[in-house]
Design an enzyme around this catalytic site. Structure first.
Site, mmCIF file in Angstrom:
data_model
loop_
_atom_site.group_PDB
_atom_site.id
_atom_site.type_symbol
_atom_site.label_atom_id
_atom_site.label_comp_id
_atom_site.label_asym_id
_atom_site.label_seq_id
_atom_site.Cartn_x
_atom_site.Cartn_y
_atom_site.Cartn_z
ATOM 1 N N GLY A 134 0.827 -1.103 -0.066
ATOM 2 C CA GLY A 134 0.187 0.018 0.098
ATOM 3 C C GLY A 134 0.734 1.377 -0.158
ATOM 4 O O GLY A 134 0.303 2.222 -0.541
ATOM 5 N N THR A 135 1.979 0.971 0.517
ATOM 6 C CA THR A 135 2.787 2.545 0.721
ATOM 7 C C THR A 135 3.313 2.688 -0.581
ATOM 8 O O THR A 135 3.204 3.949 -1.047
ATOM 9 C CB THR A 135 4.144 2.212 1.606
ATOM 10 O OG1 THR A 135 3.366 1.956 3.065
ATOM 11 C CG2 THR A 135 4.664 3.461 1.893
ATOM 12 N N ASN B 232 -8.141 3.723 8.480
ATOM 13 C CA ASN B 232 -7.302 2.612 8.896
ATOM 14 C C ASN B 232 -7.165 2.674 10.391
ATOM 15 O O ASN B 232 -6.696 1.859 11.189
ATOM 16 C CB ASN B 232 -5.910 2.418 8.389
ATOM 17 C CG ASN B 232 -5.071 3.666 8.361
ATOM 18 O OD1 ASN B 232 -5.529 4.556 7.825
ATOM 19 N ND2 ASN B 232 -4.112 3.782 9.032
ATOM 20 N N GLN C 91 -7.706 -0.949 3.313
ATOM 21 C CA GLN C 91 -8.384 -1.574 4.343
ATOM 22 C C GLN C 91 -9.638 -2.336 3.802
ATOM 23 O O GLN C 91 -10.477 -2.785 4.675
ATOM 24 C CB GLN C 91 -8.815 -0.319 5.480
ATOM 25 C CG GLN C 91 -7.486 -0.097 6.216
ATOM 26 C CD GLN C 91 -7.033 -1.337 7.063
ATOM 27 O OE1 GLN C 91 -7.718 -2.227 7.378
ATOM 28 N NE2 GLN C 91 -5.763 -1.075 7.668
ATOM 29 N N SER D 88 -3.152 -4.194 -0.367
ATOM 30 C CA SER D 88 -2.191 -4.536 0.216
ATOM 31 C C SER D 88 -2.205 -5.874 0.680
ATOM 32 O O SER D 88 -3.218 -5.993 1.376
ATOM 33 C CB SER D 88 -1.427 -3.710 1.365
ATOM 34 O OG SER D 88 -0.529 -4.423 1.986
ATOM 35 N N HIS E 142 -0.998 -8.206 2.578
ATOM 36 C CA HIS E 142 -1.038 -8.744 4.141
ATOM 37 C C HIS E 142 -2.304 -8.283 4.836
ATOM 38 O O HIS E 142 -2.341 -8.826 6.084
ATOM 39 C CB HIS E 142 0.170 -8.608 4.668
ATOM 40 C CG HIS E 142 0.376 -6.892 4.940
ATOM 41 N ND1 HIS E 142 0.399 -6.631 6.312
ATOM 42 C CD2 HIS E 142 0.695 -5.889 4.319
ATOM 43 C CE1 HIS E 142 0.447 -5.475 6.414
ATOM 44 N NE2 HIS E 142 0.909 -4.864 5.101
ATOM 45 N N THR F 182 12.851 -7.425 -10.174
ATOM 46 C CA THR F 182 12.572 -8.860 -10.593
ATOM 47 C C THR F 182 11.136 -9.352 -9.737
ATOM 48 O O THR F 182 10.821 -8.887 -8.738
ATOM 49 C CB THR F 182 13.691 -9.824 -9.727
ATOM 50 O OG1 THR F 182 14.881 -9.503 -10.323
ATOM 51 C CG2 THR F 182 13.188 -11.157 -10.077
ATOM 52 N N CYS G 230 1.974 1.439 11.518
ATOM 53 C CA CYS G 230 3.099 2.095 10.817
ATOM 54 C C CYS G 230 3.469 3.403 11.552
ATOM 55 O O CYS G 230 4.697 3.668 11.672
ATOM 56 C CB CYS G 230 2.585 2.545 9.513
ATOM 57 S SG CYS G 230 1.595 1.373 8.730
HETATM 58 N N1 PLP Z 1 -2.812 2.262 3.456
HETATM 59 C C1 PLP Z 1 -3.594 2.033 4.520
HETATM 60 C C2 PLP Z 1 -4.861 2.580 4.752
HETATM 61 C C3 PLP Z 1 -3.030 1.162 5.424
HETATM 62 O O1 PLP Z 1 -3.735 0.857 6.634
HETATM 63 C C4 PLP Z 1 -1.715 0.798 5.258
HETATM 64 C C5 PLP Z 1 -0.966 -0.104 6.262
HETATM 65 O O2 PLP Z 1 -1.370 -0.212 7.378
HETATM 66 C C6 PLP Z 1 -1.039 1.103 4.172
HETATM 67 C C7 PLP Z 1 -1.750 2.014 3.061
HETATM 68 C C8 PLP Z 1 0.360 0.698 3.975
HETATM 69 O O3 PLP Z 1 0.434 -0.427 3.308
HETATM 70 P P1 PLP Z 1 1.710 -1.532 3.420
HETATM 71 O O4 PLP Z 1 1.804 -1.947 4.723
HETATM 72 O O5 PLP Z 1 1.421 -2.677 2.507
HETATM 73 O O6 PLP Z 1 2.931 -0.608 2.782
#
Ligand code: PLP
Length: 375
Positions: free
Chosen positions: A69-70, A149, A177, A195, A197, A233, A320
């Site tokens: 997600g980042t 989130n 989310q 994302s 995970h 890769t 995070c």
């Molecule tokens: N965006 C939201 C709303 C999230 O909750 C998160 C992670 O908690 C992210 C982005 C970041 O995702 P990633 O952990 O895959 O970088």
């Protein structure tokens, strides 16, 4: 352990691991290699892209694999700015976005961009009229997430997407989310990120949908992977795991949502009835797994520590930002008092939680709050 931090991450489903194993063991070739081993791995990547596109309701060439997600948020924001700097240098980002978007927007200030952050109301929702009022002639990008989130509050993304389209502003929707919880708003946005995970898939992997023809440049230069737009890769095992996890999440979506909302509602009712001075943060439509609750006279971090001593995992905000002692930017933007912000704890339920775990957690929470209030 009782794990109530499913918004931070989820465990890998065993069926996802089973799907990934052949790509970690036998099909270990580089998907870009031209020999048989490479082709076997490449087929895994291709099939995964097809599956994800099918679940999104878009074309496979509109799906780009990323590290999560980042990266998806960074790519969307920075890629659009780089592609449209001639047209304008103003961007709009909601104040409740993940740091992936907030920090990316701040980065762009170094390149002459102006940023407008839109605050939500006290319920945690962004008002589409505020987004429209913030738009200028030179606005090129807007980010408002599908659901937050920290609070789980669902945002009016259909309306916001409509405004952006009408005004010719690129709309990015962070769906990290909501992927696997609701159908994704693919038709209303220009790009969206997920994302793996967060829906029982592998960590460090995700997908960015980019509408065909959208004006965006690449973020990561390198080889020809991802149609030359994201070098590096390809991670075949993670792509296969992500597709398997999303497919599974879509298959059990309704039954899963019913289960987690039942557990969450039971938990919230008990907490609000049995603990005085407890307040549910945010109101209106909310993700079925989320409860963000403040406890008068307590510090959220201390509640987290006491629950952790009892083997119960919760969070005080997004993982995070954990470790950094700053207060939640989301609850602050909602206009909540400092005491309410500092005493907030996020409980997020998942498909492996049980009613018994709800009972145990409520008992431990009652004791923790009592202890902290006595001190
Ligand atoms: N965006 C939201 C709303 C999230 O909750 C998160 C992670 O908690 C992210 C982005 C970041 O995702 P990633 O952990 O895959 O970088």
């Amino acid at each position: 352990m009782i794990y109530l931090d499913n918004a931070s991450t989820t465990p890998l489903d065993s069926c996802v691991l089973d799907a990934m194993l052949p790509y970690l063991k036998e099909n270990y070739g580089n998907p870009s290699s031209q020999h048989g081993a490479g082709r076997a791995a490449s087929e895994g990547v291709l099939k995964s892209r097809d599956k994800i596109a099918n679940l999104f309701g878009c074309k496979p060439e509109e799906i780009f694999f990323v590290s999560g997600g980042t990266e998806a948020g960074n790519w969307a924001l920075k890629g659009v700015c780089a592609a449209s700097s001639e047209r304008g240098k103003h961007i709009i980002v909601s104040a409740i976005e993940h740091p992936a978007l907030i920090e990316s927007a701040k980065d762009m200030r170094n390149f002459g961009y102006e940023v407008t952050f839109i605050n939500p109301d006290e319920s945690g929702k962004i008002n589409p009229a505020d987004v429209e009022n913030a738009m200028r002639e030179n606005t090129v990008f807007c980010a408002v997430m599908h659901a937050n989130n920290e609070t789980g509050i669902i945002q009016p993304v259909g309306e916001i997407g409509g405004i952006c389209r009408k005004r010719g502003v690129f709309y990015y929707c962070d769906c990290v989310q909501t992927a696997g919880v609701f159908p994704l708003p693919v038709k209303t946005c220009d790009a969206l990120g997920i994302s793996s995970h967060k829906f029982y898939g592998p960590k460090g992997f995700g997908a960015l949908y980019i509408r065909n023809g959208a004006a965006i440049t690449r973020l990561i230069s390198g080889g020809k992977q991802e149609r030359g737009l994201r070098g590096g890769t390809s991670n075949a095992a993670a792509a296969v795991g992500c597709a398997a996890a999303l497919e599974n999440a879509f298959r059990v979506m309704n039954e899963n949502n019913t289960k987690v909302s039942m557990l969450r509602d039971k938990f919230v009712n008990k907490v609000l009835n049995e603990i005085g001075g407890a307040h549910l943060n945010g109101s209106g439509d909310r993700l079925p797994s989320f409860a963000n609750i403040s406890f008068d006279g307590c510090n959220g971090e201390n509640i987290l520590f006491l629950l952790d001593l009892n083997g119960i995992a919760v969070s005080t905000g997004s993982a995070c930002s954990a470790g950094a002692v700053s207060s939640s930017h989301v609850l602050t933007a909602m206009g909540l008092s400092l005491e309410r912000v500092k005493s907030a704890v996020r409980f997020t339920f998942g498909k492996y939680n049980t009613e018994e775990e709800v009972e145990i957690t409520v008992s431990a929470l009652i004791k923790a709050v009592k202890k902290l209030r006595e001190n």
